[in-house]
Motif scaffolding. Structure first.
Motif, short mmCIF file in Angstrom:
data_model
loop_
_atom_site.label_atom_id
_atom_site.label_comp_id
_atom_site.label_asym_id
_atom_site.label_seq_id
_atom_site.Cartn_x
_atom_site.Cartn_y
_atom_site.Cartn_z
N SER A 11 77.34 41.45 8.93
CA SER A 11 78.38 42.43 9.24
C SER A 11 79.76 41.79 9.27
CB SER A 11 78.09 43.10 10.58
OG SER A 11 78.01 42.12 11.61
N SER A 67 76.64 50.89 1.62
CA SER A 67 77.78 50.93 2.56
C SER A 67 79.07 51.27 1.83
CB SER A 67 77.91 49.59 3.27
OG SER A 67 76.76 49.31 4.04
N GLU A 106 82.96 42.84 6.80
CA GLU A 106 84.30 43.17 7.27
C GLU A 106 85.34 42.23 6.65
OE1 GLU A 106 85.13 45.78 8.92
OE2 GLU A 106 83.04 46.43 9.03
#
Length: 1068
Positions: free
Chosen positions: A546, A592, A550
């Motif tokens: 994650s 995503s 980002e």
């Protein structure tokens, strides 16, 4: 009986000749009265005598405690003046081992000019001293002059080869019997042994020369003698001799730099010593003398083999190799002894002095050992550790005094010392010096430092890299110079493979994240992104996914193009490789990004953030190569890939050009050979065996493609940027997955949605699928992937059907326009688009012909003039010849575009005639829509058209239209024309207009426009008309007086329409 002192007598050569038998008798009597030497060696001591120690000390007394006395029966019987021969004295001294006495005796005889052969031969033979010093030669072999290895004949020891230099030149006169005799004798012996060792080396070289030259083959020399036209190649011996003479010539004539360079290029030769050449002959004359005597025939030297130090002994024939091995071994042993003796001689010089006297005496030498540098100089390092300690102490003082431009030369020294220094504090100081070595390092200097850091990391291991190198990076993370911060960013990536994995995924990742978010320099953030990509390639903590995602989004949103480029070239491929290893590329990463695109489209139905859409879509595009690699690596046929059979080479155009090597599918797979083998099986599987059990490909077909097509249908078709982005994405997707995949998996899904029928078009709302962005993206992104004939036919047919369907259903043409604009940007498709338009030109429906006429305006920009003249202009003229006014009116924008972009006069005249017919033909007099279209076209193309066309055609006809509009009875039509005229005059006001045209056409047209504006509200009239007139007059009038007068009146204007009208009143 009286004793005779032989040292008070003279013994000349003439007396020896007068008494030839005296020596023989004396020797016989001496042998009868005392033990003599054994028959094998006349100089050997008696067998029962005590063996003296020559190298430690000498004893001046005989073993029996008696002095030297000559008493023989023959002497007692003879007369009182019988003299004893010096040869007898020498023999007695040697027999009783009075070596130093014999040496002094030999020296005195030499100084008096009488050399005794017995003493000369004794002191010239090193074998005597080797035997007595405890290192006797081997019993079965002795080096001799007769060959490389020879045995002694008849029980006699073979004589050694005569030395090139003897001990005669040794100055033993300074060692007298006064003072400390023991010290003097030791010094004399040490110097003597030093000379003896050198003589031994010369003797061995002489033996090897003689041995080697006896083995030289003569057949080659015979060949050269028989064929004089063939020049004999230079021999190593000749080369070394010539090198010596050349160097000597350079030195004599002050060519010192050339001599130094010449010596460096021949570093295997000693130019100080002629004997190093390997010749046992006197040195020849210098080059000048040889040149002056070149006309004479000097005596030829015998052919010899180079046996100097630099010769390769493995090339010598026969027993020479054995001799070379022996010579090298003895040379090394003697070199060690020479060094040891050379160190001992200076110490022995002061044995007779007290330590206090020595210290006081040496104090007169000007030396400085009190300072730091003096202390370092006085202590010479004698081990590796002491060298490292010395460098650690000296480098901090050296670095500040080195020029900035040359400080990178210190990097190897600093790194080597930092690697091997035993003190952690000193190592830290040295690494601090390394990172602060250069104030603002350039690219080359940074690369050198990084190379050194990597070498340091390889040498010391992960623990020391973490403890010693990383703190240096952390200290400079906020340095004021961007070059230093850039060095930190690059170091984090370069050191990533050598760091502990825990540190790599925590501290280093946090450092780079901080720099990416806070650093203001583009080049630093670019380096940070590349280092983050390297970190992602080595990270193995799934919990960091994650954070990596980002970081990818953050870097993609960077305002700098170079940073975004680095994301696509390094970070995304590395991150994709890691997610592939985790198995989350197609289950987490790509979904995503698709979810974020859908969310963006939902939030921005009216005002879409095109930049964010570009960011997400470009990331998806960079993930296509790793996705295809996953499909290949997880295919049913992967295990059957055979690298050993011949596989055809991959076509250059098989894949799109990768943005970086990391996006090359061959690099991701491992090799082009493996990729070629997998592609063969991939195409065969798709064409013949299907996708059963192929989960990764099924995900692409059943989930990815439907979701992408649904997203495409929600895009605003008027956004050319979005259409272009998705078009490029589908083009790369289809090119990467191949033609078979495109024809069997992608096209059917689009064709299922784009059913070309009127039911697919909602004429009332315009929400049919054919009016969406799906049409241009399918046409430009899928149907243009391959450019073969059948592919082009399919594209032409699709565009013709879309044009027909949209025209007949009265649907908006935005999707068709978007397709033409996207395709028209590439000149390759101009012919194809004209083919599609010609289909519309000859269509039976006027609606289709109108659509075709309007599409011409979109494709003419960028089209070659030859193609416009040959195909576009005839097609437009054909449309003008039709009966429908709507079709003719639709061609006006295209004619205007031709006037705007073409310079060919004949073509411009044809277009001008066609437009003139629209304006002057009575049948078009009441065509309000035609006049509106002409005025709109004039306003669009007038500023860019040819000045002559603008002055002679556009402005006069605008004046006529404005004048005619004053008499228009229908108020709505008059208002529409006036509005269009106002827009046209506003655009043309930016152009340079001649005074004649201004007076005759531009100003009269504006007066007519002012009359029309009076029919509108006064506020609208004053605001727009005043703006138009002021801009045009001020920028266009040539006469300065006219400008001044006009502007002065314009400055007096108020919002009153009456006052504005006074400006345009004619003088009466």
């Amino acid at each position: 009986m009286a004793s005779v002192n032989p040292f008070n007598l003279s013994d000349s050569e003439e007396e020896a000749e007068r008494r030839p038998n005296e020596t023989v008798d004396t020797e016989r009597s001496s042998s009868d009265g005392a033990p003599g030497p054994p028959p094998g060696n006349p100089f050997s001591p008696p067998a029962d005598a005590e063996r003296p120690t020559l190298l430690l000390a000498s004893n001046r007394t005989s073993p029996s405690g008696e002095g030297i006395s000559v008493a023989a029966p023959s002497a007692m019987a003879g007369p009182a003046d019988t003299r004893v021969s010096v040869d007898v004295i020498a023999a007695q001294l040697l027999r009783d081992q009075y070596i130093l006495t014999a040496l002094e005796f030999h020296t005195e005889l030499l100084e008096s000019g009488r050399e005794l052969p017995r003493l000369r031969d004794y002191f010239s033979n090193p074998g005597n001293f080797e035997r007595q010093s405890g290192t006797p030669p081997a019993k079965d072999q002795v080096l001799g002059p007769g060959g490389p290895l020879s045995k002694p004949q008849g029980g006699q020891g073979g004589h050694r080869a005569g030395s090139i230099s003897t001990l005669d030149s040794l100055d033993f006169a300074r060692y007298s019997d006064d003072g400390n005799r023991e010290s003097d004798e030791r010094v004399a012996v040490l110097e003597f042994e030093l000379r003896k060792a050198k003589e031994t080396i010369q003797a061995l070289r002489a033996n090897l020369t003689q041995a080697a030259e006896s083995e030289v083959p003569s057949q080659e020399r015979k060949n050269f003698k028989s064929s004089p036209e063939i020049q004999e190649p230079i021999r190593p011996l000749e080369k070394r001799a010539l090198n010596f003479l050349v160097n000597e010539y350079l030195l004599k004539n002050e060519y010192k730099l050339s001599s130094i360079t010449f010596s460096d290029e021949n570093d295997d030769q000693d130019f100080e010593l002629w004997d190093d050449v390997g010749l046992n002959i006197p040195k020849p004359p210098d080059l000048l003398q040889l040149y002056r005597n070149c006309g004479t025939s000097p005596p030829s030297l015998r052919d010899r083999v180079d046996v100097s130090v630099g010769v390769n002994f493995t090339d010598l024939p026969g027993n020479c190799c054995n001799v070379s091995v022996l010579l090298n071994s003895e040379k090394e042993s003697l070199a060690g002894q020479i060094k040891k003796l050379q160190r001992c001689v200076p110490e022995c010089m002061f044995v007779k002095l007290s330590p206090a006297f020595q210290q006081a005496l040496l104090s007169f030498c000007r030396m400085c050992s009190d300072s730091r540098l003096g202390a370092e100089v006085s202590r010479i390092a004698d081990s590796e550790e002491s060298v490292m300690l010395m460098l650690g102490r000296c480098l901090p003082h050296i670095v500040p005094n080195v020029l900035l431009a040359k400080r990178e030369e210190l990097i190897p020294l600093i790194l080597c010392t930092a690697c091997l220094h035993p003190e952690p504090k000193e190592r830290d100081q040295l690494l601090h010096i390394l990172f602060n070595l250069i104030k603002r390092p350039d690219d080359e200097q940074r690369q050198m430092i990084l190379t050194g850091c990597v070498a340091f990391a390889r040498h010391v291991g992960p623990t020391r890299v973490e403890a010693e190198l990383l703190p240096q990076c952390w200290e400079q993370i906020n340095h004021k110079y961007p070059e230093r911060r850039l060095l930190v960013a690059e170091s984090c990536g370069a050191l990533a493979p050598y760091l502990p994995k825990e540190i790599r995924s925590s501290l280093v990742l946090s450092m780079l994240q901080q720099m990416l978010a806070e650093d203001k320099a583009d080049m630093v953030r670019e380096a940070v992104v590349k280092s983050l990509g390297i970190i992602m390639g080595y990270i193995d903590d799934p919990d960091k996914y994650s954070q990596g995602f980002e970081l990818m989004l953050l870097s993609l949103g960077d305002p700098s193009e170079r940073v975004v480029s680095a994301v696509h070239q390094v970070f995304i491929p590395a991150f994709a490789a890691w997610t592939t290893e985790l198995g989350t590329l197609h289950t987490a990463l790509i979904p995503s990004l698709l979810a974020r695109i859908e969310k963006l489209l939902m939030q921005g139905e009216h005002s879409l953030d095109e930049h964010k859409l570009h960011v997400f879509l470009s990331a998806l595009q960079s993930l296509i190569p790793p996705l295809f690699a996953v499909v290949l690596q997880n295919a049913p046929f992967t295990s059957r890939a055979n690298l050993h059979r011949d596989t055809p080479a991959i076509e250059v155009t098989r894949f799109p050009r990768p943005a970086s090597p990391l996006q090359d599918v061959a690099t991701i797979i491992g090799s082009r050979e493996m990729l070629s083998a997998l592609l063969l099986l991939y195409d065969h599987q798709l064409e013949h065996e299907g996708t059963t059990g192929w989960d990764s490909l099924l995900w692409v077909v059943n989930q990815l493609l439907p979701q992408l097509i649904e997203i495409v249908g929600r895009i605003n078709v008027t956004s050319s940027t979005c259409v272009h982005e998705f078009s490029r994405f589908f083009w790369r997707l289809c090119r990467t997955f191949g033609k078979i995949f495109t024809n069997t998996k992608v096209k059917p899904q689009f064709q299922e949605i784009l059913r070309l029928s009127e039911e697919n078009v909602d004429a009332s709302t315009g929400n049919g699928i054919l009016t969406k962005a799906t049409v241009p993206i399918y046409a430009t992104g899928v149907l243009t992937c391959y450019n073969q004939e059948e592919d082009r036919k399919l594209l032409v047919g699709f565009l013709e059907d879309v044009m027909t369907t949209l025209s007949l259903s009265h649907a908006p043409l935005d999707s068709l326009k978007a397709s033409f604009v996207e395709l028209g940007a590439n000149p390759v498709y101009h012919e194809l688009l004209l083919t599609v338009l010609w289909y519309g030109v000859v269509h039976t429906s006027a609606l289709v012909r109108c659509t075709a006429a309007r599409m011409f305006e979109l494709v003419l920009r960028g089209m070659s003039e030859a193609l416009v003249d040959r195909r576009a202009a005839p097609a437009l003229i054909t449309l003008c010849s039709g009966p429908e006014f709507s079709v003719r009116i639709s061609t006006i924008p295209a004619f205007g575009t031709i006037m705007e972009t073409v310079t060919q006069k004949e073509l411009l005249e044809r277009v001008k005639m066609q437009l003139a017919s629209f304006l002057e033909d009575p049948q078009y007099q009441d065509q309000h829509s035609l006049h509106m279209e002409i005025i709109r076209t004039f306003g669009r193309v007038g500023p860019n058209a040819e000045p002559r066309f603008r002055d002679e055609f556009v402005l006069p006809h605008l004046h006529k239209l404005a004048l005619a509009n004053n008499s228009q009875a229908v108020e709505s039509k008059r208002s529409d024309i006036a509005t269009q005229l106002f827009e046209a005059y506003s655009a043309l006001s930016c152009c340079f207009i001649s005074e004649e045209v201004m007076v005759n056409h531009f100003l009269p047209g504006l007066r007519c426009l002012r009359t029309d504006m009076e029919q509108l509200s006064p506020e609208h009239e004053v605001r727009h008309t005043r703006q138009c007139i002021s801009m045009s007059i001020a920028s266009s009038l040539v006469g300065e007086d006219a400008k001044t007068k006009f502007l002065s009146k314009m400055g007096q204007l108020t919002t009153s329409g009456a006052m504005l009208a006074n400006v345009f009143q004619r003088k009466k």
